[in-house]
Write a protein that holds these residues in place. Structure first.
Motif, PDB file in Angstrom:
ATOM      1  N   ASN A   1     -21.792 -16.829 -38.821  1.00  0.00           N
ATOM      2  CA  ASN A   1     -22.740 -15.773 -39.169  1.00  0.00           C
ATOM      3  C   ASN A   1     -24.046 -16.351 -39.706  1.00  0.00           C
ATOM      4  OD1 ASN A   1     -21.160 -12.951 -39.176  1.00  0.00           O
ATOM      5  ND2 ASN A   1     -19.771 -14.581 -39.837  1.00  0.00           N
ATOM      6  N   TYR A   2     -25.164 -15.805 -39.210  1.00  0.00           N
ATOM      7  CA  TYR A   2     -26.484 -16.116 -39.743  1.00  0.00           C
ATOM      8  C   TYR A   2     -26.751 -15.140 -40.898  1.00  0.00           C
ATOM      9  CZ  TYR A   2     -27.619 -18.763 -35.439  1.00  0.00           C
ATOM     10  OH  TYR A   2     -27.639 -19.654 -34.395  1.00  0.00           O
ATOM     11  N   LEU A   3     -26.463 -15.568 -42.109  1.00  0.00           N
ATOM     12  CA  LEU A   3     -26.710 -14.698 -43.257  1.00  0.00           C
ATOM     13  C   LEU A   3     -28.203 -14.544 -43.516  1.00  0.00           C
ATOM     14  CD1 LEU A   3     -23.919 -15.945 -45.700  1.00  0.00           C
ATOM     15  CD2 LEU A   3     -23.812 -14.137 -43.979  1.00  0.00           C
ATOM     16  N   GLU A   4     -28.932 -15.622 -43.344  1.00  0.00           N
ATOM     17  CA  GLU A   4     -30.396 -15.599 -43.429  1.00  0.00           C
ATOM     18  C   GLU A   4     -30.951 -16.587 -42.434  1.00  0.00           C
ATOM     19  OE1 GLU A   4     -34.140 -16.409 -46.516  1.00  0.00           O
ATOM     20  OE2 GLU A   4     -32.150 -17.234 -46.946  1.00  0.00           O
ATOM     21  N   ASP A   5     -31.959 -16.194 -41.696  1.00  0.00           N
ATOM     22  CA  ASP A   5     -32.639 -17.100 -40.774  1.00  0.00           C
ATOM     23  C   ASP A   5     -34.024 -16.529 -40.514  1.00  0.00           C
ATOM     24  OD1 ASP A   5     -33.403 -18.695 -38.401  1.00  0.00           O
ATOM     25  OD2 ASP A   5     -31.321 -19.371 -38.533  1.00  0.00           O
ATOM     26  N   THR A   6     -34.994 -16.949 -41.307  1.00  0.00           N
ATOM     27  CA  THR A   6     -36.352 -16.413 -41.207  1.00  0.00           C
ATOM     28  C   THR A   6     -37.357 -17.551 -41.132  1.00  0.00           C
ATOM     29  OG1 THR A   6     -36.586 -16.304 -43.626  1.00  0.00           O
ATOM     30  CG2 THR A   6     -35.765 -14.337 -42.516  1.00  0.00           C
TER      31      THR A   6
ATOM     32  N   ASP B   1     -31.484 -13.191 -38.587  1.00  0.00           N
ATOM     33  CA  ASP B   1     -30.441 -12.657 -39.455  1.00  0.00           C
ATOM     34  C   ASP B   1     -29.590 -11.662 -38.672  1.00  0.00           C
ATOM     35  OD1 ASP B   1     -33.020 -13.194 -40.614  1.00  0.00           O
ATOM     36  OD2 ASP B   1     -32.221 -12.659 -42.559  1.00  0.00           O
TER      37      ASP B   1
ATOM     38  N   ARG C   1     -37.093 -13.611 -37.104  1.00  0.00           N
ATOM     39  CA  ARG C   1     -35.802 -13.493 -37.780  1.00  0.00           C
ATOM     40  C   ARG C   1     -34.660 -13.608 -36.774  1.00  0.00           C
ATOM     41  NH1 ARG C   1     -36.542  -9.937 -43.065  1.00  0.00           N
ATOM     42  NH2 ARG C   1     -34.644 -11.096 -43.457  1.00  0.00           N
TER      43      ARG C   1
ATOM     44  N   GLN D   1     -32.859 -20.951 -43.809  1.00  0.00           N
ATOM     45  CA  GLN D   1     -31.623 -20.630 -43.104  1.00  0.00           C
ATOM     46  C   GLN D   1     -30.432 -20.721 -44.056  1.00  0.00           C
ATOM     47  OE1 GLN D   1     -32.620 -23.799 -40.085  1.00  0.00           O
ATOM     48  NE2 GLN D   1     -31.783 -22.287 -38.663  1.00  0.00           N
TER      49      GLN D   1
ATOM     50  N   MET E   1     -26.925 -15.226 -51.900  1.00  0.00           N
ATOM     51  CA  MET E   1     -27.726 -16.262 -51.251  1.00  0.00           C
ATOM     52  C   MET E   1     -28.004 -17.378 -52.259  1.00  0.00           C
ATOM     53  SD  MET E   1     -31.337 -15.841 -49.304  1.00  0.00           S
ATOM     54  CE  MET E   1     -32.131 -15.266 -50.804  1.00  0.00           C
TER      55      MET E   1
ATOM     56  N   HIS F   1     -26.349 -20.201 -43.235  1.00  0.00           N
ATOM     57  CA  HIS F   1     -25.316 -19.867 -42.266  1.00  0.00           C
ATOM     58  C   HIS F   1     -23.941 -20.092 -42.880  1.00  0.00           C
ATOM     59  CE1 HIS F   1     -28.084 -20.699 -38.516  1.00  0.00           C
ATOM     60  NE2 HIS F   1     -28.646 -19.902 -39.417  1.00  0.00           N
TER      61      HIS F   1
END
Length: 819
Positions: free
Chosen positions: A405-410, A435, A433, A378, A1, A380
């Motif tokens: 892909n949503y690698l991180e979405d918080t 993710d 979330r 985020q 990340m 993506h």
């Protein structure tokens, strides 16, 4: 990340990479090759030979079946009438020419965008295309939906948007929030050309093409080049109790080269955006013991006093793209694209209330302030691969697959505010979330030319598969600003599910005579919704969970066939008449079925029993073309059964605090009919003067809705989010190669956002206003390498609301250096 502190440095790295690239490169292609990259700006200067008669001898058919390696693909495609254009944007898009697509198209090239549009985001490129409107609330908006001539601002799943081989439409939903297209993945300086295809008339595209298909093509180089651009926009703002100046800075860069069989393009973009209030906090009453605030109504006439801002955000975004193309043979090319996008956004709402006891600012105990206090992170990533042949012989193929892909979405925010008269938030909060949300698309296409490249029949066919996965849990957190690093707490709610689609399609483009072409096609689709699960809870006012209800949702499936037909007549090289018809099925998206979520004061409610919508669209086009212009008149009609339409309702709790709830339902039948007139012509009256414009009228009506539970019938009412009139007009004057001056205006008429058309109060938060906006731009090529722009968007500072307050007068200054 990516570490958060590295975001600001990415744009500097991109500029340094551009500086290291060879300074001898230019955009234009010069070296001949069998399978070159697409040329985006060069016009076709040689008038092609007239089309041969459809009937050919056996010997001619054998000769035409040979690979045409000598014919460079970089030559701009000629229009269907056979006349070359003086402007590349008037030529057929590459996809239309390759697959003999029946749709009429509108196009714009990178050169035109540079000269005429204040381009800050990729979606700005379509600003003046006929009938199109992008719901862009601010620079760097990650929730910008494309509206078309007959579908409005909440129809993200009714338009397909591609960036080369990557589908950037987020077909996990059909709304103007989390399902908005992923424009931010694209660096503006990597765009070569943008083409829009009207309607669901091509069997090659799924039913999500009801509104149309937007194709964004990157500019792959044949020689070394690099470019860097810096853009700054400044917007003074004064509305209700918020008076400020909001500034956005953006750095965009691209570089590329071709070395033998390998060509590459790398691009990057960094944006730092301070945004005007996107929402306002409203309350039915003014809290006791407070002063301030503004008495106001909501869109249906109820009390909705404005007591402060809602979302007041600062966004830092970084994106990067790598595209590689490799010639496996002179006639077969493989490509790979990698994209990554990172967003860190914070919102800190402003209250207009003051305590009568202390004179200090206070939230007055209005808990909805808390939903607009958030931190959103985020990350993506997208991948796309393709393998294509370009023999122009008996058979060509096209294989493509992509993944997002949503690698991180918080998103983290406090649960509520402190008791009045305080100005603070509760320690506990929520973690929302996404993710793990992801989707994949795969297509295998073929083109069979039994009589050669210009024979009477050209048959295309293909297979399609896609999968969309939603992961959307909302957790409780004990210390909201430390979450989720401290771990996830108890579930408040969750929405999980998948949709799958498989399709088989075929199309035959039959040249009955040199002047008449009949295109027939069909698409067979099988759709499923599976693994749907929802958890819903009830809580106390402090956020303590008192009950939980888990629900496994029923599976859904549907199999449908969609016929397509088009008849085109070219009486001569200057005129064309085309009639198109297409049936299409738009299937419920995974978020419409399974998402229960509250973001920014808006609650989205799932409906797991939705049916597919069935759409019938027809149009008649009359077109007159010149080498430097075009006029087109289109009459169209559309009927949609089981139309999937969302409805938003303002909900007031016991304390008077207001929030918005949105749910989707099937409306039995709607119909839309209208007319679109567009024109674009160079050298009008004087050399160098280009005039462009369009006007669209739509009469939209609800035909049947037996499920409506309101006090009055909705039959005969206007379809939500569809304006009656849209118009655009502009002029660009190019006195020489150094200067371009553009003035353009955009108008949108009345639209409703409710089925019963009860939202009749304009210019209030949540309303949908008509608007008239004027933009201007001055483009100056100072030297061969340096170019400068000065522009003003919304010159007369029109204040209008499309649920959200939209930007006021914005000053834009940009400088670009091409190495």
């Amino acid at each position: 990340m990516l570490p958060r502190h590295a975001r600001c440095g990415v744009s500097l790295v991109a500029v340094q990479a551009a500086l290291l690239a060879s300074s001898s490169g230019v955009f234009a292609q010069s070296s001949p090759r069998e399978l070159p990259a697409v040329t985006v700006d060069a016009p076709a200067t040689v008038k092609p030979k007239p089309r041969k008669p459809a009937m050919q001898t056996a010997g001619a058919r054998r000769n035409s079946a040979k690979p045409v390696a000598e014919q460079p693909a970089s030559v701009a495609a000629t229009n269907e009438q056979g006349a070359g254009s003086a402007r590349a944007s008037l030529d057929q898009p590459a996809a239309v020419a390759r697959y003999q697509l029946p749709q009429r198209s509108f196009s714009i090239t990178a050169k035109q965008v540079d000269e005429t549009i204040n381009l800050k985001d990729p979606e700005d490129a379509v600003k003046y295309m006929p009938s199109l409107f992008v719901r862009k609330r601010n620079d760097g908006d990650n929730q910008a939906v494309l509206a078309t001539r007959s579908w409005g601002l909440n129809s993200s799943a009714r338009t397909l948007i591609y960036y080369d081989d990557l589908l950037i439409s987020a077909l996990i939903g059909n709304n103007n929030s989390g399902a908005s297209p992923k424009w931010n993945l694209i660096s503006p300086e990597a765009i070569g050309r943008v083409d829009f295809l009207n309607g669901p008339f091509a069997a090659a595209y799924p039913g999500n093409s009801i509104g149309g298909v937007l194709l964004i093509t990157s500019k792959m180089p044949d020689k070394p080049f690099a470019v860097a651009k810096e853009t700054v926009s400044v917007m003074p703002w004064n509305q209700y109790g918020t008076k400020d100046t909001y500034v956005t800075s953006q750095t965009s860069a691209a570089a590329g080269n071709r070395d033998g069989k390998l060509s590459w393009l790398v691009s990057a973009n960094h944006l730092d955006s301070y945004q005007q209030p996107l929402t306002y906090t409203t309350n039915a009453t003014f809290p006791a013991g407070t002063t301030g605030g503004f008495a106001a109504l909501n869109k249906t006439g109820g009390a909705a006093n404005v007591v402060g801002t809602g979302t007041l955000a600062h966004s830092q975004q970084t994106s990067g793209n790598l595209r590689l193309a490799y010639d496996i043979t002179p006639l077969v090319q493989a490509t790979y694209s990698l994209g990554i996008w990172n967003n860190h956004q914070t919102s800190d709402p402003q209250t207009y209330l003051r305590s009568t006891a202390t004179g200090l600012p206070t939230f007055g105990g209005i808990g909805s302030f808390a939903s607009s206090k958030y931190t959103w992170d985020q990350l993506h990533m997208s991948n796309a691969v393709s393998l294509k042949s370009d023999t122009k012989g008996v058979f060509d193929f096209d294989l493509a697959a992509s993944s997002y892909n949503y690698l991180e979405d918080t998103l983290v925010n406090p649960f509520t505010v402190v008791a009045p008269p305080g100005l603070g938030y509760s320690l506990n909060g929520k973690v929302t979330r996404m993710d793990g949300t992801n989707w994949q698309n795969a297509d295998a296409k073929g083109i069979w030319r039994p009589f050669g490249i210009d024979g009477p029949h050209e048959i295309s066919f293909g297979l399609h598969g896609d999968r969309y996965r939603l992961e959307n849990p909302v957790y409780a957190s004990t210390v909201w600003f430390n979450a989720p690093s401290t771990g996830n707490g108890q579930l408040y709610s969750t929405g999980v599910g998948e949709t799958h689609t498989e399709a088989l399609w075929v199309q035959d483009a039959w040249k009955i005579t040199p002047m008449v072409k009949l295109t027939l096609g069909g698409r067979l689709e099988s759709w499923q919704a599976v693994e749907g699960f929802n958890l819903n809870t009830t809580t106390t006012s402090a956020g303590v969970i008192t009950s939980a209800v888990p629900t496994w949702q029923p599976g859904l499936s549907s199999t449908n066939f969609s016929p397509k037909a088009s008849l085109s007549f070219d009486p001569n090289k200057d005129w064309n008449v085309t009639a198109n018809f297409g049936e299409a099925y738009r299937y419920p998206t995974v978020t419409e079925l399974y998402q229960n979520i509250s973001v920014g004061g808006v609650t989205y409610l799932a409906n797991p029993l939705l049916s597919p919508e069935q759409d019938f669209t027809g149009e008649l086009n009359l077109e007159r073309r010149w080498v430097d212009g075009r006029v087109r008149l289109t009459v169209f009609g559309e009927r949609t059964n089981n139309a999937l339409i969302s409805q938003s309702t303002t909900v007031t709790d016991a304390s008077g605090a207001q929030s918005v709830q949105t749910a989707v339902g099937n409306v039995a039948a709607i119909r839309m009919q209208g007319v679109e007139l567009s024109a674009d012509k160079d050298n009008v009256l004087v050399s160098g003067l280009q005039v462009f414009g369009s006007v669209t009228y739509v009469d939209s009506r609800i035909i049947s809705d037996p499920n409506w539970k309101g006090p009055t019938s909705v039959v005969g009412k206007r379809v939500p989010f569809v304006p009656d009139w849209r118009a655009k007009f502009g002029v660009t004057y190019r006195p020489n190669d150094s200067w371009a001056y553009t003035v353009a205006a955009r108008y949108s008429g009345k639209q409703y956002s409710t089925l019963d058309n009860s939202d009749i109060i304009p210019h209030v938060y949540g309303a949908f206003d008509n608007f008239f906006v004027v933009d201007l731009k001055i483009h100056y090529n100072a030297t061969k390498n340096f170019a400068f722009d000065f522009g003003i968007d919304n010159l007369f500072n029109e204040q209008y609301i499309l649920f959200h307050p939209f930007p006021g007068r914005t000053f834009v200054l940009a400088g670009k250096y091409t190495f």
